[in-house]
Design a protein around this motif. Structure first.
Motif, PDB file in Angstrom:
ATOM      1  N   GLU A 155     -27.512  27.575  32.015  1.00  0.00           N
ATOM      2  CA  GLU A 155     -26.815  26.489  31.312  1.00  0.00           C
ATOM      3  C   GLU A 155     -26.334  27.059  29.973  1.00  0.00           C
ATOM      4  N   THR A 156     -25.390  27.972  30.078  1.00  0.00           N
ATOM      5  CA  THR A 156     -24.995  28.794  28.938  1.00  0.00           C
ATOM      6  C   THR A 156     -24.372  27.974  27.819  1.00  0.00           C
ATOM      7  N   ASP A 157     -23.631  26.944  28.185  1.00  0.00           N
ATOM      8  CA  ASP A 157     -22.997  26.116  27.154  1.00  0.00           C
ATOM      9  C   ASP A 157     -24.031  25.465  26.252  1.00  0.00           C
ATOM     10  N   LEU A 158     -25.126  24.960  26.876  1.00  0.00           N
ATOM     11  CA  LEU A 158     -26.189  24.330  26.089  1.00  0.00           C
ATOM     12  C   LEU A 158     -26.935  25.366  25.250  1.00  0.00           C
ATOM     13  N   ALA A 159     -27.127  26.564  25.811  1.00  0.00           N
ATOM     14  CA  ALA A 159     -27.804  27.628  25.061  1.00  0.00           C
ATOM     15  C   ALA A 159     -27.009  28.004  23.819  1.00  0.00           C
ATOM     16  N   LEU A 160     -25.691  28.101  23.957  1.00  0.00           N
ATOM     17  CA  LEU A 160     -24.843  28.450  22.813  1.00  0.00           C
ATOM     18  C   LEU A 160     -24.877  27.355  21.750  1.00  0.00           C
ATOM     19  N   GLU A 161     -24.939  26.110  22.179  1.00  0.00           N
ATOM     20  CA  GLU A 161     -25.013  25.005  21.214  1.00  0.00           C
ATOM     21  C   GLU A 161     -26.313  25.057  20.416  1.00  0.00           C
ATOM     22  N   GLU A 162     -27.425  25.391  21.091  1.00  0.00           N
ATOM     23  CA  GLU A 162     -28.705  25.503  20.391  1.00  0.00           C
ATOM     24  C   GLU A 162     -28.678  26.658  19.391  1.00  0.00           C
ATOM     25  N   LEU A 163     -28.087  27.776  19.774  1.00  0.00           N
ATOM     26  CA  LEU A 163     -27.999  28.919  18.862  1.00  0.00           C
ATOM     27  C   LEU A 163     -27.090  28.613  17.678  1.00  0.00           C
ATOM     28  N   THR A 203     -17.088  26.139  25.995  1.00  0.00           N
ATOM     29  CA  THR A 203     -18.089  26.115  24.921  1.00  0.00           C
ATOM     30  C   THR A 203     -18.172  27.467  24.235  1.00  0.00           C
ATOM     31  N   ALA A 204     -18.179  28.543  25.025  1.00  0.00           N
ATOM     32  CA  ALA A 204     -18.250  29.890  24.453  1.00  0.00           C
ATOM     33  C   ALA A 204     -17.064  30.160  23.540  1.00  0.00           C
ATOM     34  N   GLU A 205     -15.847  29.789  23.999  1.00  0.00           N
ATOM     35  CA  GLU A 205     -14.657  30.029  23.187  1.00  0.00           C
ATOM     36  C   GLU A 205     -14.657  29.143  21.938  1.00  0.00           C
ATOM     37  N   LYS A 206     -15.142  27.906  22.091  1.00  0.00           N
ATOM     38  CA  LYS A 206     -15.163  26.984  20.948  1.00  0.00           C
ATOM     39  C   LYS A 206     -16.100  27.492  19.861  1.00  0.00           C
ATOM     40  N   ILE A 207     -17.297  27.951  20.279  1.00  0.00           N
ATOM     41  CA  ILE A 207     -18.268  28.430  19.293  1.00  0.00           C
ATOM     42  C   ILE A 207     -17.736  29.668  18.585  1.00  0.00           C
ATOM     43  N   ASN A 254     -38.244  25.273  12.668  1.00  0.00           N
ATOM     44  CA  ASN A 254     -36.965  24.700  13.054  1.00  0.00           C
ATOM     45  C   ASN A 254     -36.134  25.697  13.848  1.00  0.00           C
ATOM     46  N   VAL A 255     -35.964  26.928  13.308  1.00  0.00           N
ATOM     47  CA  VAL A 255     -35.157  27.954  13.970  1.00  0.00           C
ATOM     48  C   VAL A 255     -35.791  28.368  15.293  1.00  0.00           C
ATOM     49  N   GLU A 256     -37.107  28.574  15.300  1.00  0.00           N
ATOM     50  CA  GLU A 256     -37.789  28.999  16.519  1.00  0.00           C
ATOM     51  C   GLU A 256     -37.683  27.951  17.629  1.00  0.00           C
ATOM     52  N   THR A 257     -37.673  26.689  17.242  1.00  0.00           N
ATOM     53  CA  THR A 257     -37.505  25.621  18.238  1.00  0.00           C
ATOM     54  C   THR A 257     -36.149  25.736  18.926  1.00  0.00           C
ATOM     55  N   TYR A 258     -35.113  25.981  18.126  1.00  0.00           N
ATOM     56  CA  TYR A 258     -33.788  26.164  18.717  1.00  0.00           C
ATOM     57  C   TYR A 258     -33.753  27.409  19.605  1.00  0.00           C
ATOM     58  N   PHE A 259     -34.389  28.496  19.149  1.00  0.00           N
ATOM     59  CA  PHE A 259     -34.423  29.726  19.942  1.00  0.00           C
ATOM     60  C   PHE A 259     -35.104  29.487  21.298  1.00  0.00           C
ATOM     61  N   LYS A 260     -36.228  28.774  21.240  1.00  0.00           N
ATOM     62  CA  LYS A 260     -36.977  28.508  22.468  1.00  0.00           C
ATOM     63  C   LYS A 260     -36.135  27.708  23.462  1.00  0.00           C
ATOM     64  N   GLN A 261     -35.445  26.672  22.947  1.00  0.00           N
ATOM     65  CA  GLN A 261     -34.619  25.840  23.818  1.00  0.00           C
ATOM     66  C   GLN A 261     -33.421  26.637  24.361  1.00  0.00           C
ATOM     67  N   ALA A 262     -32.840  27.496  23.506  1.00  0.00           N
ATOM     68  CA  ALA A 262     -31.701  28.318  23.939  1.00  0.00           C
ATOM     69  C   ALA A 262     -32.120  29.280  25.046  1.00  0.00           C
ATOM     70  N   ARG A 263     -33.323  29.859  24.905  1.00  0.00           N
ATOM     71  CA  ARG A 263     -33.831  30.779  25.923  1.00  0.00           C
ATOM     72  C   ARG A 263     -33.995  30.056  27.260  1.00  0.00           C
ATOM     73  N   LEU A 264     -34.525  28.831  27.212  1.00  0.00           N
ATOM     74  CA  LEU A 264     -34.722  28.034  28.425  1.00  0.00           C
ATOM     75  C   LEU A 264     -33.384  27.746  29.105  1.00  0.00           C
ATOM     76  N   TYR A 265     -32.392  27.287  28.306  1.00  0.00           N
ATOM     77  CA  TYR A 265     -31.074  26.992  28.875  1.00  0.00           C
ATOM     78  C   TYR A 265     -30.417  28.254  29.437  1.00  0.00           C
ATOM     79  N   SER A 266     -30.542  29.357  28.729  1.00  0.00           N
ATOM     80  CA  SER A 266     -29.908  30.602  29.177  1.00  0.00           C
ATOM     81  C   SER A 266     -30.475  31.055  30.511  1.00  0.00           C
TER      82      SER A 266
END
Length: 747
Positions: free
Chosen positions: A59-67, A286-290, A43-55
């Motif tokens: 697409e930093t906002d989406l990467a932060l949401e995945e993290l 997104t960065a400030e919200k997170i 589960n965690v690795e899936t989010y990491f993989k998707q965050a890496r792709l967005y980053s």
């Protein structure tokens, strides 16, 4: 290491949270090799993989949401190692947003958790991020040391590849280009299972920058194009921007202006797009919200801890009071942070609008300046071609023994042609300086020789005004200096020429004095002094402005363009020096300035100052004239015939290449500006099969022309049209009989 003020601030936050945290965190991971909850890891690795792709796609906002999702899973399952990984990935994403303070916050959070757990990979990542922060702080050697420590703690392939990328950039900073090249080239063929394309793209960009820094512009363009192709294929937004920026600069330097313009349009289109503006706003919010949500969650966790403490029999009133007070402080700080960030977002929006307006105004000004520059360049260049016909035909007619009446008219025509040529040269010189087309050289020369040559060239003008030119030269000045002798000659020709114009039956004194010498650093004082008509105080304010000669009456009486002193002022500006003036009407004028140069005392004089003109026997020589203008063809051919030389004519570059292949010539006179294949391109092609025949560029030089580019193409020498016949013959003789070498020839 980490800046002290940020470290203290982050530690203070941690100490507050530590005081509130009374229950030990449960660790569910002990080592990489231990058996773990496979469903959680997946589960965690899936989010990491998707965050890496967005980053990587910016697409930093989406990467932060995945993290954020990954961190929630890690917290719910009390997985400390996964939580440390989340904090590290948060830190890296905020680094891409240039939010170093937030990066330090997450980096410190991970550091606090690592104190109570054995986690080699986490420690390696901690040092890796610290290495990047040191690199961004320009502490390159400390950064290299930290990255080496990180490599000792973990051998993960993706981790190692990212270290190689950072090391490559650090080596670039240190100008260790060979080491940087090894790192980048190894990443181009990487087998990374997570970021292969992204690492290769960054590596190509690194090589493009390296090639640019080492002046290998062709290779820089090739690598930047490869980076752009990969970035477009994978939607790497920031890399597309960076590749277009690099290609714009490289193609402009290579003279491929259409490609430079296309990449610049791509760049401006991306930067000014509504998508990009909205994207920046979304990422920031997104960065400030997170970050704010994280602080809110931390407060909730501490509230829960307080409730547990309240139920404890061993609690104390003082602990409760202190805990409540600290909680209130944290809450107020969090609210204040959120409000400040909200205000900052509004301010950023306003600044972005103003920046857009300023950019539009700047672009309009640049366009107007370019239009003026191009117009003057075109006019000055186009005037040279008919002037060549005027001066050339005048010379030929004077050589044909005209009668006295004709000779008088021809001399007047020659004088007018020379005057017009000087005027065009002055305008072109000013235009080049305004367009930043001139840079001072740094070559060895003898100052006394330069000044003596200037004085010798102006003796005729001095004799016409019955004026003496005196050189007052300090013999303590080193014989060998490093600077740009050509531009120094132009400065003194204009100053001495100006003094002679306004001085009759008088004296012009050229003074050169050594002021200071420390090792190889030399400071010289120069002065050109006359006892001519002088300049009034109110006229001195504008005397260095273009086309200014003090008054209309002076202009009518003495003639000239009024550009000489403007050129002096501009040329001295290239040497970080400033011209100064002292003058009084009827007394004379004194122009003076200082220059800082380098000396080369180790060099020994082995050549006399005197330049002797040689009389060459041209009879029987056979030359090729490459010229598209029919009148110029006739003039050049007749000038060769006067010296008993024969010649063939090529109307364009293509004909020149074919004739050079089939006919041996003693020399080739190459026009540069021709339709179809230019003179430079034709020279490059000829040099592929003939490296011996002297090629002399015979051209009306323009603003965009570079003498170095002519030599780089394979020319032995350059003669600018219109020219003095004696210089024309001298150049032909030197290159045929003395075999002047080809400089920087392109093979």
């Amino acid at each position: 290491m980490i800046p002290e003020n940020l470290h203290i601030r982050s530690s203070w936050w941690l100490s507050i949270l530590t005081v509130l945290l009374s229950i030990q965190l449960a660790f569910s991971q002990e080592d990489n090799t231990e058996v773990q909850d496979t469903s959680l890891i997946k589960n965690v690795e899936t989010y990491f993989k998707q965050a890496r792709l967005y980053s990587n796609r910016a697409e930093t906002d989406l990467a932060l949401e995945e993290l954020e999702k990954a961190a929630k899973v890690a917290e719910d399952n009390e997985d400390i190692k996964a939580l440390i990984d989340c904090y590290h990935k948060f830190a890296l994403v905020y680094l891409k947003l240039d939010k170093e303070e937030t990066t330090y916050f997450y980096w410190d959070r991970a550091k606090a958790l690592l104190k109570d757990i054995e986690y080699p990979y986490g420690n390696a990542m901690q040092k890796f991020i610290e290495g990047i922060l040191l690199y961004r702080d320009n502490k390159n050697f400390q950064a290299i040391f930290m990255l080496n420590e990180a490599k000792q703690l973990n051998n993960d392939r993706n981790f190692y590849n990212n270290i190689l990328l950072v090391e490559g950039n650090i080596y670039m900073n240190l100008e260790k280009y060979e080491s940087a090249s090894k790192n980048f080239n190894s990443l181009i063929v990487n087998t990374d299972i997570y970021e292969s394309e992204y690492l290769a793209t960054r590596a190509y960009l690194g090589l493009a920058k390296l090639n640019f820094e080492t002046k290998n512009f062709e290779e820089s363009a090739i690598n930047a194009e490869k980076a752009l192709a990969l970035a477009r294929e994978n939607d790497f937004f920031k890399e597309i921007l960076e590749a277009n920026e690099r290609l714009t600069s490289v193609y402009e330097l290579l003279g491929q202006y259409s490609l430079a313009l296309q990449n610049n349009k791509n760049l401006l289109g991306i930067q000014d797009s509504l998508f990009n503006i909205a994207k920046i706003k979304t990422e920031t919010k997104t960065a400030e919200k997170i970050q704010f949500d994280f602080m809110s969650d931390e407060i909730k966790r501490q509230e829960q801890k307080i409730e547990e403490l309240n139920e404890s029999k061993n609690r104390s009133d003082i602990t409760l009071i202190l805990t409540s007070a600290l909680l209130i402080i944290i809450t107020l700080l969090a609210v204040s942070l959120f409000r400040n960030n909200h205000i900052k977002l509004k301010t950023n929006d306003l600044l972005q609008t103003k920046n857009t307006e300023l950019k539009a105004a700047r672009d309009a000004a640049v366009t107007a300046m370019e239009a003026k520059t191009n117009f003057l360049s075109t006019v000055s260049h186009e005037l040279r071609t008919p002037l060549y016909a005027v001066t050339g035909l005048t010379h030929l007619l004077l050589e044909e023994n005209p009668n006295e009446n004709q000779k008088e008219h021809l001399k007047a025509l020659k004088f007018s042609g020379d005057y017009l040529l000087n005027f065009i040269n002055d305008i072109l010189q000013i235009n080049k300086i305004d367009a930043d087309k001139l840079e001072p050289l740094n070559i060895e020369f003898n100052l006394k020789k330069v000044l003596q040559e200037v004085i010798d060239s102006l003796k005729q003008s001095a004799n016409n005004n019955s004026t003496a030119i005196i050189l007052d030269y300090d013999e303590n000045i080193p014989n060998h200096l490093m600077s740009d002798p050509l531009k120094l000659s132009q400065i003194f020709i204009n100053l001495v020429g100006n003094a002679l114009k306004f001085t009759k039956n008088g004296e012009v004194r050229v003074i050169a004095k050594l002021m200071k010498k420390l090792d190889e650093d030399v400071t010289l004082y120069f002065e050109v002094k006359d006892n001519g008509i002088g300049i009034s105080e109110d006229q001195q304010e504008n005397i260095f402005e273009g086309f200014e000669q003090g008054s209309i009456q002076i202009n009518r009486e003495y003639g000239g363009t009024g550009l000489g002193l403007t050129i002096v002022k501009s040329l001295l500006g290239l040497f970080d020096s400033k011209i100064q003036l002292e003058s009084a009407p009827g007394v004379g004028s004194s122009f003076f300035f200082e220059l800082e140069l380098k000396s080369k005392e180790s060099l020994v004089d082995d050549v006399s100052f005197e330049i002797t003109e040689e009389n060459y026997n041209f009879k029987g020589l056979h030359l090729l004239i490459v010229e598209d203008n029919k009148i110029n063809q006739v003039i050049t051919k007749k000038m060769l015939t006067k010296k008993e030389m024969t010649s063939d004519i090529a109307n364009n570059g293509t004909e020149a290449i074919e004739l050079a292949k089939t006919t041996p010539y003693d020399a080739i006179l190459m026009d540069i500006h021709m339709p179809g294949i230019s003179g430079e391109e034709a020279t490059i092609e000829i040099r592929k099969f003939d490296k011996e025949t002297p090629i002399i560029a015979l051209t009306a030089i323009s603003l965009d022309d570079s003498l170095e580019s002519f030599y780089a193409a394979g020319c032995n020498d350059v003669v600018t049209k219109p020219f003095k016949p004696e210089i024309f013959y001298q150049k032909i003789g030197e290159n045929i009989f003395k075999k002047k070498p080809v400089r920087n020839s392109v093979s």
